[in-house]
Design a protein around this motif. Sequence first.
Motif, PDB file in Angstrom:
ATOM      1  N   LEU A   1       0.917  -1.368   0.204  1.00 48.35           N
ATOM      2  CA  LEU A   1      -0.029   0.175   0.102  1.00 48.35           C
ATOM      3  C   LEU A   1       0.941   1.194  -0.106  1.00 48.35           C
ATOM      4  O   LEU A   1       0.394   2.197  -0.793  1.00 48.35           O
ATOM      5  N   LYS A   2       1.732   1.340   0.659  1.00 48.34           N
ATOM      6  CA  LYS A   2       2.899   2.401   0.750  1.00 48.34           C
ATOM      7  C   LYS A   2       3.280   2.763  -0.621  1.00 48.34           C
ATOM      8  O   LYS A   2       3.550   3.930  -1.058  1.00 48.34           O
ATOM      9  N   TYR A   3       3.861   1.874  -1.387  1.00 47.42           N
ATOM     10  CA  TYR A   3       4.313   1.974  -2.609  1.00 47.42           C
ATOM     11  C   TYR A   3       3.345   1.930  -3.624  1.00 47.42           C
ATOM     12  O   TYR A   3       3.640   1.733  -4.861  1.00 47.42           O
ATOM     13  N   LYS A   4       2.077   1.859  -3.465  1.00 39.20           N
ATOM     14  CA  LYS A   4       1.084   1.861  -4.343  1.00 39.20           C
ATOM     15  C   LYS A   4       1.254   0.683  -5.524  1.00 39.20           C
ATOM     16  O   LYS A   4       1.169   0.813  -6.604  1.00 39.20           O
ATOM     17  N   LEU A   5       1.324  -0.513  -4.978  1.00 37.26           N
ATOM     18  CA  LEU A   5       1.548  -1.602  -5.673  1.00 37.26           C
ATOM     19  C   LEU A   5       0.442  -2.613  -5.710  1.00 37.26           C
ATOM     20  O   LEU A   5       0.478  -3.803  -6.008  1.00 37.26           O
ATOM     21  N   LEU A   6      -0.893  -2.112  -5.129  1.00 37.15           N
ATOM     22  CA  LEU A   6      -1.948  -3.047  -5.038  1.00 37.15           C
ATOM     23  C   LEU A   6      -2.541  -3.651  -6.034  1.00 37.15           C
ATOM     24  O   LEU A   6      -2.893  -4.941  -6.190  1.00 37.15           O
ATOM     25  N   GLU A   7      -2.510  -3.004  -7.461  1.00 32.80           N
ATOM     26  CA  GLU A   7      -2.750  -3.516  -8.365  1.00 32.80           C
ATOM     27  C   GLU A   7      -1.806  -4.650  -8.864  1.00 32.80           C
ATOM     28  O   GLU A   7      -2.420  -5.528  -9.609  1.00 32.80           O
ATOM     29  N   SER A   8      -0.852  -4.359  -8.675  1.00 28.23           N
ATOM     30  CA  SER A   8       0.438  -5.583  -8.943  1.00 28.23           C
ATOM     31  C   SER A   8       0.033  -7.055  -8.023  1.00 28.23           C
ATOM     32  O   SER A   8       0.239  -7.995  -8.271  1.00 28.23           O
TER      33      SER A   8
ATOM     34  N   SER B   1      -8.247  -4.586   6.911  1.00 28.94           N
ATOM     35  CA  SER B   1      -8.053  -3.411   7.931  1.00 28.94           C
ATOM     36  C   SER B   1      -6.881  -2.651   7.326  1.00 28.94           C
ATOM     37  O   SER B   1      -7.018  -1.166   7.491  1.00 28.94           O
ATOM     38  N   ASN B   2      -5.744  -3.097   6.814  1.00 33.45           N
ATOM     39  CA  ASN B   2      -5.007  -2.313   6.292  1.00 33.45           C
ATOM     40  C   ASN B   2      -5.245  -1.579   5.152  1.00 33.45           C
ATOM     41  O   ASN B   2      -5.127  -0.438   4.797  1.00 33.45           O
ATOM     42  N   LEU B   3      -6.196  -2.221   4.094  1.00 33.65           N
ATOM     43  CA  LEU B   3      -6.790  -1.614   2.831  1.00 33.65           C
ATOM     44  C   LEU B   3      -7.610  -0.562   3.541  1.00 33.65           C
ATOM     45  O   LEU B   3      -7.786   0.481   2.611  1.00 33.65           O
ATOM     46  N   GLU B   4      -8.334  -0.806   4.464  1.00 34.07           N
ATOM     47  CA  GLU B   4      -9.537   0.141   4.904  1.00 34.07           C
ATOM     48  C   GLU B   4      -8.662   1.678   5.450  1.00 34.07           C
ATOM     49  O   GLU B   4      -9.049   2.705   5.048  1.00 34.07           O
ATOM     50  N   LEU B   5      -7.836   1.157   6.454  1.00 31.37           N
ATOM     51  CA  LEU B   5      -7.154   2.261   6.662  1.00 31.37           C
ATOM     52  C   LEU B   5      -6.321   3.267   5.656  1.00 31.37           C
ATOM     53  O   LEU B   5      -6.158   4.507   5.531  1.00 31.37           O
ATOM     54  N   TRP B   6      -5.821   2.465   4.632  1.00 34.86           N
ATOM     55  CA  TRP B   6      -5.315   3.153   3.621  1.00 34.86           C
ATOM     56  C   TRP B   6      -6.141   3.933   2.825  1.00 34.86           C
ATOM     57  O   TRP B   6      -5.767   5.122   2.486  1.00 34.86           O
TER      58      TRP B   6
END
Length: 179
Positions: free
Chosen positions: A135-142, A170-175
Amino acid sequence: MKAIKVTELKKYLMSRTQEEMINEVTELFQMIKEVKQYYTMKLDSQGAEQVLETYKNIITHEFFPNRGFGKARLSVAKKAISDFKKLSDSPLNNADIMLHYVENGVQFTDAYGDIDENFYTSMENMFDDAVKYILKYKLLESYEDRCKDIIYRATDGWGFQDTLKEIYESNLELWRVNH
């Protein structure tokens, strides 16, 4: 023995000729595996992938060696991640190796049954670190599909699957709240 500081190293390096520097780096390259891996990643377009595979193989070998049963020495597998991340400046590859660790752990529990609580805690902590990193490096799509696959394949022993799902959600929601 006192530790040499960066300023002392720089002073020494500045006193060397270009040829002496080339000889020193060449010697380090030949003597120290990590230096060779560092330059392999830096100079070879396929180098990062080769070095990543080397460290992923260390992890895989801990869980599933070519012969016999895996020892699942988590410290050895986690050290491979740490050592790789010291060499790599690629968030994509760093996330890949963290997920590889958890995938092997999930597969190990599937192959050998329930493991102890420390094993599951280690997997959960690495998954949490990996998801936060992704999530920090915006790699969710990958990596979204891989994360979901880890959750899907996880055993329900010790609440492992539920915990992985909770970590992810929970990490996704927080992000999402913060972005």
